[in-house]
Design a protein around this motif. Sequence first.
Motif, PDB file in Angstrom:
ATOM      1  N   PRO A 773       0.826  -1.219   0.000  1.00  0.00           N
ATOM      2  CA  PRO A 773       0.000   0.000   0.000  1.00  0.00           C
ATOM      3  C   PRO A 773       0.855   1.261   0.000  1.00  0.00           C
ATOM      4  CG  PRO A 773      -0.868  -1.590   1.557  1.00  0.00           C
ATOM      5  CD  PRO A 773       0.445  -2.144   1.092  1.00  0.00           C
ATOM      6  N   PHE A 774       0.454   2.208  -0.863  1.00  0.00           N
ATOM      7  CA  PHE A 774       1.249   3.409  -1.102  1.00  0.00           C
ATOM      8  C   PHE A 774       0.333   4.628  -1.063  1.00  0.00           C
ATOM      9  CE2 PHE A 774       3.039   6.542  -4.106  1.00  0.00           C
ATOM     10  CZ  PHE A 774       4.347   6.635  -3.649  1.00  0.00           C
ATOM     11  N   ALA A 775       0.742   5.643  -0.314  1.00  0.00           N
ATOM     12  CA  ALA A 775      -0.014   6.904  -0.248  1.00  0.00           C
ATOM     13  C   ALA A 775       0.918   8.007   0.219  1.00  0.00           C
ATOM     14  CB  ALA A 775      -1.204   6.775   0.701  1.00  0.00           C
ATOM     15  N   ASP A 776       0.652   9.231  -0.241  1.00  0.00           N
ATOM     16  CA  ASP A 776       1.460  10.384   0.160  1.00  0.00           C
ATOM     17  C   ASP A 776       2.937  10.152  -0.106  1.00  0.00           C
ATOM     18  OD1 ASP A 776      -0.837  11.720   1.042  1.00  0.00           O
ATOM     19  OD2 ASP A 776      -0.708  10.745   3.001  1.00  0.00           O
ATOM     20  N   LYS A 777       3.228   9.544  -1.272  1.00  0.00           N
ATOM     21  CA  LYS A 777       4.602   9.327  -1.735  1.00  0.00           C
ATOM     22  C   LYS A 777       5.408   8.407  -0.829  1.00  0.00           C
ATOM     23  CE  LYS A 777       4.787  13.829  -4.050  1.00  0.00           C
ATOM     24  NZ  LYS A 777       5.542  15.083  -4.224  1.00  0.00           N
ATOM     25  N   ALA A 778       4.730   7.531  -0.108  1.00  0.00           N
ATOM     26  CA  ALA A 778       5.443   6.619   0.795  1.00  0.00           C
ATOM     27  C   ALA A 778       4.634   5.339   0.975  1.00  0.00           C
ATOM     28  CB  ALA A 778       5.679   7.281   2.151  1.00  0.00           C
ATOM     29  N   ILE A 779       5.321   4.293   1.365  1.00  0.00           N
ATOM     30  CA  ILE A 779       4.622   3.079   1.774  1.00  0.00           C
ATOM     31  C   ILE A 779       3.801   3.397   3.025  1.00  0.00           C
ATOM     32  CG2 ILE A 779       4.912   0.713   2.619  1.00  0.00           C
ATOM     33  CD1 ILE A 779       5.502   1.021  -0.325  1.00  0.00           C
ATOM     34  N   VAL A 780       2.555   2.974   3.042  1.00  0.00           N
ATOM     35  CA  VAL A 780       1.683   3.261   4.186  1.00  0.00           C
ATOM     36  C   VAL A 780       2.300   2.642   5.439  1.00  0.00           C
ATOM     37  CG1 VAL A 780      -0.609   2.928   5.178  1.00  0.00           C
ATOM     38  CG2 VAL A 780      -0.346   3.364   2.714  1.00  0.00           C
ATOM     39  N   PRO A 781       2.527   3.443   6.470  1.00  0.00           N
ATOM     40  CA  PRO A 781       3.176   2.912   7.672  1.00  0.00           C
ATOM     41  C   PRO A 781       2.287   1.920   8.413  1.00  0.00           C
ATOM     42  CG  PRO A 781       2.447   5.162   8.032  1.00  0.00           C
ATOM     43  CD  PRO A 781       2.235   4.880   6.580  1.00  0.00           C
ATOM     44  N   GLY A 782       2.905   1.056   9.165  1.00  0.00           N
ATOM     45  CA  GLY A 782       2.190   0.065   9.950  1.00  0.00           C
ATOM     46  C   GLY A 782       3.147  -1.003  10.432  1.00  0.00           C
ATOM     47  N   VAL A 783       2.597  -1.998  11.097  1.00  0.00           N
ATOM     48  CA  VAL A 783       3.385  -3.140  11.552  1.00  0.00           C
ATOM     49  C   VAL A 783       3.314  -4.213  10.469  1.00  0.00           C
ATOM     50  CG1 VAL A 783       3.638  -4.930  13.301  1.00  0.00           C
ATOM     51  CG2 VAL A 783       2.930  -2.621  13.971  1.00  0.00           C
ATOM     52  N   TYR A 784       4.444  -4.477   9.833  1.00  0.00           N
ATOM     53  CA  TYR A 784       4.479  -5.429   8.711  1.00  0.00           C
ATOM     54  C   TYR A 784       5.037  -6.773   9.165  1.00  0.00           C
ATOM     55  CZ  TYR A 784       3.215  -1.912   5.247  1.00  0.00           C
ATOM     56  OH  TYR A 784       2.539  -0.971   4.515  1.00  0.00           O
ATOM     57  N   GLU A 785       4.447  -7.821   8.591  1.00  0.00           N
ATOM     58  CA  GLU A 785       4.904  -9.188   8.832  1.00  0.00           C
ATOM     59  C   GLU A 785       4.855  -9.961   7.520  1.00  0.00           C
ATOM     60  OE1 GLU A 785       3.223 -10.593  13.051  1.00  0.00           O
ATOM     61  OE2 GLU A 785       1.665  -9.791  11.732  1.00  0.00           O
ATOM     62  N   VAL A 786       5.642 -11.020   7.458  1.00  0.00           N
ATOM     63  CA  VAL A 786       5.614 -11.934   6.324  1.00  0.00           C
ATOM     64  C   VAL A 786       5.277 -13.322   6.838  1.00  0.00           C
ATOM     65  CG1 VAL A 786       6.961 -13.045   4.509  1.00  0.00           C
ATOM     66  CG2 VAL A 786       7.227 -10.600   4.926  1.00  0.00           C
ATOM     67  N   GLU A 787       4.287 -13.943   6.225  1.00  0.00           N
ATOM     68  CA  GLU A 787       3.890 -15.303   6.602  1.00  0.00           C
ATOM     69  C   GLU A 787       4.477 -16.284   5.600  1.00  0.00           C
ATOM     70  OE1 GLU A 787      -0.103 -17.746   7.995  1.00  0.00           O
ATOM     71  OE2 GLU A 787      -0.316 -16.094   6.557  1.00  0.00           O
ATOM     72  N   ALA A 788       5.135 -17.301   6.102  1.00  0.00           N
ATOM     73  CA  ALA A 788       5.793 -18.284   5.248  1.00  0.00           C
ATOM     74  C   ALA A 788       5.542 -19.689   5.782  1.00  0.00           C
ATOM     75  CB  ALA A 788       7.299 -18.012   5.189  1.00  0.00           C
ATOM     76  N   ALA A 789       5.733 -20.664   4.919  1.00  0.00           N
ATOM     77  CA  ALA A 789       5.628 -22.063   5.312  1.00  0.00           C
ATOM     78  C   ALA A 789       6.955 -22.522   5.900  1.00  0.00           C
ATOM     79  CB  ALA A 789       5.258 -22.924   4.112  1.00  0.00           C
ATOM     80  N   THR A 790       6.917 -23.074   7.094  1.00  0.00           N
ATOM     81  CA  THR A 790       8.107 -23.574   7.775  1.00  0.00           C
ATOM     82  C   THR A 790       7.821 -24.986   8.274  1.00  0.00           C
ATOM     83  OG1 THR A 790       7.587 -22.955  10.061  1.00  0.00           O
ATOM     84  CG2 THR A 790       8.411 -21.198   8.606  1.00  0.00           C
ATOM     85  N   PRO A 791       8.828 -25.681   8.802  1.00  0.00           N
ATOM     86  CA  PRO A 791       8.563 -27.002   9.374  1.00  0.00           C
ATOM     87  C   PRO A 791       7.575 -26.964  10.534  1.00  0.00           C
ATOM     88  CG  PRO A 791      10.898 -26.720   8.947  1.00  0.00           C
ATOM     89  CD  PRO A 791      10.266 -25.387   8.720  1.00  0.00           C
ATOM     90  N   ASN A 792       7.387 -25.791  11.137  1.00  0.00           N
ATOM     91  CA  ASN A 792       6.461 -25.671  12.269  1.00  0.00           C
ATOM     92  C   ASN A 792       5.043 -25.313  11.852  1.00  0.00           C
ATOM     93  OD1 ASN A 792       8.633 -26.110  14.084  1.00  0.00           O
ATOM     94  ND2 ASN A 792       9.202 -23.947  13.908  1.00  0.00           N
TER      95      ASN A 792
END
Length: 838
Positions: A773-792
Amino acid sequence: TSGTTWHAAGLLASLKGSKPVAAMSRYSQLQFREFNNEAGQSQVGYYKTSSLGLARSEEMLQQLRAMSLAAQWLGIDARWVTPEEIKQLHPFLDVSVIKGGIWTPEDGIVNPGDVAQWMFKRATEGGARVIQGAGAAGFRMGAGGARVEAVQTTSGEWIECDNIVVAAGAWTKQIIQQICGADLIPTAVVPHQYIIFEATEGVSNALPVVRDYESKYYLKPEVGGFCVGVFEGNPRPHLPEAVKLRNGTSVPADAMNEVFEETFDKADPSLEQALEAVPVLQSTGIKSLLHGPDTHSVDHNPIMGRMWDSDNIYVCTGFNSQGIQCSAGAGLAMAEWILEGHPRSFPTDFTSCDVQRFYPKLASNRDWVEARACEGYGTAYGLHWPQEQFESGRGAHRTGPLQEELLRRGAVLGNGFGWERPLYFLTPEEMAAKAAAHSPHMDHSLPTPTGYANDLKDTEWFAAEARECRACREEAVVFDLSTFGKLRVSGEDALALLQRSCTANMNKPVGSVTYTCMLDESGGIVADFTVNRRGEQDFYIVTTTPQPYLVKDVLRRNARDLPQHQLQDVSEDLGVLALMGPNSPGILSKLTDTSVEDVDFPPFTMQTIEVAGVPVDALRVSFVGEIGWELHVPADRTLEVYRALHQAADAAGLQLGDAGAHALLNSLRLEKQFVHFGHDISPKESPIMAGLRFACALKKKGGFVGSEAIAAEAKDGPRGGVRLATVLMPTAPAVMWGHGGELVYKDGEMVGYLTSAGFSHTLGFPIGLAFLPFADKAIVPGVYEVEAATPNGRERFPASVSLKCAVDPEGTRMKARQAQAAQDAALGKPATLAADAA
C-alpha cells in the motif's frame, strides 16, 4: 468432446503449483455452479465434493502449506487438517502413514461432456455460430502472413475473421503449423489411465476427492464406487506405439474417442499404494480401465496468447490434464488477451502461460518435446521446488561459447529459452559430494541441480551462492551472460521506431546506454531492457534471455508506418562477459589502453575498446549494484577474453571468481531492488507501480505506446494504490522463495505477497520484493509481517519495508572512486559492507 474431453475425470481443484492455472480453475468453479436449469438443478453434473491433498513427508507438508499461502491470495479457501481430521472427512482412508494435509472445501466434480454441451448452448444463445463435423481446410493470409483473413472449411465455405483462436487440443500443433508454416507449438500426447472400481457401500459424492501427491494418484467417488487415476513417474516407456508415431508426425484428423491398451504395469507402484491407503479396494472388483490421450506442454503450464509475428492468430492448448477445470477461466483469459492485450480480470499475471515464453525453434525437435511433456506429466504429482530445473532433453539446447571452460570450473547448469547457462559453481569437493541424480528423466550429459530443499541453507547451492555474492561485493566476479537477447535496429526510421516503442528517451548522444521499458496501450510492462545508441540511426538492444523474440514482435507491430528500418537478431553472434565488483576497474585496466576512470568512461555509456587485443563493445552497466562492465565479444573470441581476465587478475594479485544466475537473480539484484520480468513486472504492472518512473520520458515529443495511461498514473498515483518495496526479514529462516508463496501483512491484514525472494548474503537474512500500500509518496506505515511455510507450520515474521533498496541506496558503489577504495581495502584489510548495507 471427442478428443480428451469425453474421457476426462471432471475434477475441479483449486490448489495448484501455478497461480494462473489456479485462478482459471477458481473462476471455472464459480461459473459451473451457475450452470443450472430453471429448477436450480445442475446441468453439468456439478457436485461440491471438496478435495484433500495428502502429505506423507515433512517436505510435502511444508510445500502444501506454501501452496495454501498462494491460494489464499487468490481467494481460495484452503485449510490445514491433521490425520485425525482427514479420517473424519474420508473414513475410507488409512491415515497411519499420513502426516497431514490441505482441505479445499470449495472443490468439486463435473461431467466434462455436459460442461462442453452447456458451453455450446450458452455460446449459441449469445450469437455464436457452431459448425459441427467440419474441419479447417485452408487459410487466406494477409499482412505478409501476419494475419488470417478467412478460414475455409472442409465443406468449401470461407469464413471471414477478425481474430482466430486455435484451441484444438492435440490438433492445435498441426493447425498452427499449417497457418504459420513452422512447427511452433511444443506439446505432445501423453496418455492418462484411470481405473474404475465396483460400487462400495457408503461411497457417494459427499466424500472429498483425494490427491496423494507423493504416491502420484488421485481418488474420486464415481457412481457409488471409487475411481483411481495414476500420474506415473516415468510415462515414456509406457507410451503406445500409436502415440509415439503421432508425437513424431501428427494426429489424424479423424481420430475420435480414442483409447489405448490398458496396462497395470503403467499404474504400479502408485496403484499398489492406493490400495494400501484405501483398504476396501483390496477386496473390490474392477469395473473398467480407461487409457486415453491427453495433451501436455513442455513445462506443465498451458500455452495461450497471441503467436509471435502475428496480428490476430491466438492459441489455447496444452492444459496438462486440467482442461475442463480451467475451461471457463481460459475462455475469459483468451477474450481479454484479444480485446485488451493480456488477461486483466485475474489476481495474477499470465506470463508463465504466454506462448511467447518458448524458444520457437525447439518445438520442431519432436523427441525433445515428447521427453519434456512426459517429464511434466511424471512430475505433476510429487515434491516441487522453486528454482527446479527440467532434467530431460538437455543435449538439445543451445550452448554458449564458454560452456566447456565453465564446466571445468565447476559450473552447474540450468536451462532457459533453449539455452544452457551456469546457475552456480561448486568446488571440486562439493562436486564430488553432489547428490546423485535419481530422476528417470535425467539427461546425464550435463550437470544439473539435484540438492533441493525447502530451506535455502540446505540446498546444494547455498554455500556457492554465498561465495559468489561476497566475491561480487568485495572483490570481482565474471558472469557469463552470453544467453542474453541481443538485437540491432538500424535504418532511417530506427530512432522514430524506438521513440514510439520505448518509455525512455532514445534521442541521446551516440555512446549512451539507456534502461527502458516497453508497454502496452494500458501502460502494462511487456518488456524491459537497455538500448545502446551506436550511431544516429543505429541501436543495440540487450534484453534478458527469454525476451528477444517478444521484443522483435512488439517492434514489428509498432513499425506499421515506419518501414525504413532493419531488425537483426545477433543473440548467437556475440558472447557477453559481465565483469562486476570493486576489483573490476583494476583488472580491466590491465588489458586495455582505454581509461576506465569515471571521467573518461562514465556509467551508462558504451565504448568500443580492445581487451587483450580483441575488439570489444564495453557497456558500463550493472545488474548487481557494483561497478562493472558488460563486455560484448564476438562469440568465437569470448573464451580468449575470458581467460585473459583471469590471467590479468592473477598477475595483479586481485581476486576474480565466477558467478552464476542464482547469485545474480536470487540475491544480488534483490539487494538493489532491481526488477525481473515475469516475477516483479508483467503486463499487469506499470512502471509507476514498479518504481520505474525514471525510465518514462513523459514529455517526449509524440509520446510512446502507453504514455497516456502512464501520465494519468503519474498524476493520480500508482494503479491499485501499491508500489514495489523492499521487504527485509531479519529473524526469518531461509525459507523465502517468492513466486507468491509468502504473504505480507500490515497491522494483521493481508496486503500483498513476495513477488521475488531470496537470501541477502550481504545482510545475512532473507530479503524480498512486494507491491505494498502506497499513499502520500510513501509506503503506508504500519506493523508489517511476512507469513511463510516452515517445518512448524505457517508462521509470521516481523518485516521492515522500504521504497529504497537494501544495499547502497545512494548507488556510490557503482562509481570508480568507491570501487578503488574497496579494492585498496581488499588488498590490505578485508572490507566490510555493513556501512553500505545500513
